[in-house]
Structures are given as C-alpha cells and as structure tokens.
Design an enzyme around this catalytic site. Structure first.
Site, PDB file in Angstrom:
ATOM      1  N   GLU A   1      -0.479   1.834   2.864  1.00  0.00           N
ATOM      2  CA  GLU A   1       0.485   0.752   3.049  1.00  0.00           C
ATOM      3  C   GLU A   1       1.898   1.315   3.004  1.00  0.00           C
ATOM      4  OE1 GLU A   1       0.728  -1.751  -0.459  1.00  0.00           O
ATOM      5  OE2 GLU A   1       0.891  -3.543   0.776  1.00  0.00           O
TER       6      GLU A   1
ATOM      7  N   HIS B   1       5.591   1.933   2.070  1.00  0.00           N
ATOM      8  CA  HIS B   1       6.358   1.705   0.840  1.00  0.00           C
ATOM      9  C   HIS B   1       7.810   2.100   1.081  1.00  0.00           C
ATOM     10  CE1 HIS B   1       2.493   1.203  -1.217  1.00  0.00           C
ATOM     11  NE2 HIS B   1       3.148   0.824  -2.299  1.00  0.00           N
TER      12      HIS B   1
ATOM     13  N   ASP C   1      -0.252   3.614  -3.328  1.00  0.00           N
ATOM     14  CA  ASP C   1      -1.149   2.815  -4.179  1.00  0.00           C
ATOM     15  C   ASP C   1      -2.417   3.573  -4.569  1.00  0.00           C
ATOM     16  OD1 ASP C   1       0.745   0.882  -3.924  1.00  0.00           O
ATOM     17  OD2 ASP C   1      -0.526  -0.578  -2.897  1.00  0.00           O
TER      18      ASP C   1
ATOM     19  N   HIS D   1      -3.604  -1.713  -5.989  1.00  0.00           N
ATOM     20  CA  HIS D   1      -3.013  -2.503  -4.886  1.00  0.00           C
ATOM     21  C   HIS D   1      -3.313  -3.971  -5.157  1.00  0.00           C
ATOM     22  CE1 HIS D   1      -2.008  -3.639  -0.750  1.00  0.00           C
ATOM     23  NE2 HIS D   1      -3.249  -4.028  -0.507  1.00  0.00           N
TER      24      HIS D   1
ATOM     25  N   GLU E   1      -3.202  -6.768  -3.703  1.00  0.00           N
ATOM     26  CA  GLU E   1      -3.957  -7.625  -2.777  1.00  0.00           C
ATOM     27  C   GLU E   1      -5.471  -7.401  -2.845  1.00  0.00           C
ATOM     28  OE1 GLU E   1      -1.060  -6.206  -2.069  1.00  0.00           O
ATOM     29  OE2 GLU E   1       0.074  -7.347  -0.576  1.00  0.00           O
TER      30      GLU E   1
ATOM     31  N   HIS F   1       7.308  -4.292  -4.749  1.00  0.00           N
ATOM     32  CA  HIS F   1       6.722  -3.405  -3.742  1.00  0.00           C
ATOM     33  C   HIS F   1       7.760  -2.402  -3.230  1.00  0.00           C
ATOM     34  CE1 HIS F   1       4.100  -1.976  -0.620  1.00  0.00           C
ATOM     35  NE2 HIS F   1       5.125  -2.065   0.193  1.00  0.00           N
TER      36      HIS F   1
ATOM     37  N   GLU G   1       7.587   1.248  -8.754  1.00  0.00           N
ATOM     38  CA  GLU G   1       6.771   2.217  -8.019  1.00  0.00           C
ATOM     39  C   GLU G   1       7.544   3.512  -7.771  1.00  0.00           C
ATOM     40  OE1 GLU G   1       3.228   0.326  -5.457  1.00  0.00           O
ATOM     41  OE2 GLU G   1       5.218  -0.281  -4.757  1.00  0.00           O
TER      42      GLU G   1
HETATM   43 ZN    ZN Z   1       2.325  -0.172  -3.940  1.00  0.00          ZN
HETATM   44 MN    MN Z   2       0.150  -2.300  -2.455  1.00  0.00          MN
END
Ligand code: ZN
Ligand code: MN
Length: 253
Positions: free
Chosen positions: A29, A31, A40, A115, A117, A173, A178
């Site tokens: 994903e 970032h 992630d 992650h 989701e 995010h 992170e």
């Molecule tokens: Zn992430």
């Molecule tokens: Mn994620």
C-alpha cells in the site's frame, strides 16, 4: 534469530516444544513519497520477530498483500503500487495458511496484523480455519489475532506528539507514527527529504464507490510525518512489542 527454519528444526520447535507460530499479515500500500509500499507488512514482521524473540516463538513467512486500502484510513487504491486483495481472497489465503500451520503440528498460533483494513477478514479467516480444524478432528488449536497497534498509552502519545495535535489513528496513514516507527526499525527505507507537508483531509462521514481520488492528499498520506524521529519510533515500537508479548504470554503459557 532466523525467520523460519529448516523443516526438522521447525517440527521440533512446534511439536516437541509447543512453540507459538506467529504469522505477520500486512499490505502492499502506498505510504506517501517517503515510506515504502511494504510498510505495513515490514512493521508486522518486525513486531512478530521481536515478540517471538521474547517468548521463544517462530515467525512464519509474512502475508505481504492485504485487504483493499480504504480512502479514509489508508489513502485508497489510486496511487501506483497499492495492490489490493478482495476480502474473499484474503480470507481464503489466511485460512489455508492457518490450517497448514496447524497440520504441521502447531497448537499455538498468533496472527499479527499491521494493516487496519485487514481486521474483519482476518477474524473470518480465523473462524473458518477453526471450523475446518474441528471438522477434521484436530483439537487443541488456539489462534490469537491482534493488530499490533491496537492500543497506545496516553502518556506515550503525549510524549510522541509533545504539544502537537494527534490526528487520530485513522489519519495516521503515512503520518508521524508510521514514519517514526520506520525510522527506528528500517531507517534505510525512509527518505525524509521527500516527506509531504499537506493539511490533513476533511473526509465526509461516508464512503463512495468508486472511491473519489480527490478526497486524498496528493502524496497519499493522510497526515504529515514531518517532525517524526527514530526516538519517537523507539517509544512506540517498544510499547507495541511489549503489548504483543504480554498478549502472547497471557494466552499461551
Ligand atoms: Zn500503514
Ligand atoms: Mn495500511
């Protein structure tokens, strides 16, 4: 510490020593410009490795793809490289892997999610794997599933944010948390010179299909990671390692 070992060593550890097998699950994903697509799964793997070191567990090869990135929590599907699985695919994949780990002989399994989701799809995978195992008469297996960042102590947040506003985990995010964690765990994979400083988006309280690309800031980050440091990352990461370790210790004595 080795990540997965040769088969006879693996068998000895899980069958004779009843070691916990940890399965990291992440995502591919975007970032933003400054963090890698693998953030992630890299962080989930890091947490699994550190917790495994603490409890004498074994880390399985990670599931590097995850459920569909959502615009309001992960920036959505519009940046190149975000590689989404359908919910059914993730459920089927993790269900198979869990069943296999149990077939190898493991009785203590932990799914470490990196992650957000993935959450309910991993629940479903655990439920269905347990149903499969019951149906085939494999007893005694327990699975612990955990988002490694499920909780942050208010004192830690205060120290990390030191006077600035915490945007909320949803908007983290590619943001300070992170970025700081990656600076601590994988400094060579962070490019602080490319960090974006855009205002956090004001999302409406609903989703649209197809997702609206204009909702998400140009970088793909939902808040800016500017000001993040490896020292902040250390505070967060060590707290999460502790959280995961304690969860495993309390459920898998
Ligand atoms: Zn992430
Ligand atoms: Mn994620």
């Amino acid at each position: 510490m080795k990540i997965i070992t040769c088969w006879d060593e693996y068998r000895r550890r899980i069958v004779e020593e009843d070691a916990v097998v940890l399965l990291p699950v992440g995502a591919m994903e975007q970032h933003g410009y400054h963090l890698p697509l693998g953030t992630d799964w890299l962080m989930a793997s890091y947490m699994a490795r550190r917790a495994a070191e603490n409890i004498g567990g074994i880390v399985a090869a990670p599931v590097v793809y995850g459920y569909r990135s959502q615009p309001r929590t992960g920036g959505g599907p519009h940046r190149c490289g975000t590689t989404n699985l359908d919910g059914g695919t993730l459920i089927a994949l993790v269900r198979d892997v869990l069943r296999e780990i149990a077939r190898h002989g493991a009785r203590k399994i932990a799914v470490i999610d990196g992650h957000f989701e993935n959450r309910f799809y991993l629940d479903e995978a655990c439920h269905l794997a347990m149903r499969d195992l019951r149906a085939e008469g494999t007893g005694g297996v327990r699975i612990l599933k955990m988002l490694y960042a499920e909780r942050i102590r208010p004192e830690t947040l205060e120290r990390v944010y030191a006077g600035r506003d915490f945007p909320g985990l949803d908007l983290e995010h590619g943001g300070v948390l992170e970025t700081a964690m990656m600076l601590y765990c994988h400094p060579g994979l962070v490019d602080m010179s490319r960090i974006a400083d855009e205002p956090a988006p004001a999302f409406p309280p609903y989703d649209l299909f197809p997702p609206e690309p204009g909702w998400v800031p140009a970088s793909g980050c939902l808040s800016s990671g500017k000001g993040a440091t490896a020292e902040m990352g250390r505070l967060l990461v060590e707290e999460f390692v502790q959280l995961v370790t304690e969860a495993l210790r309390s459920e898998f004595r």
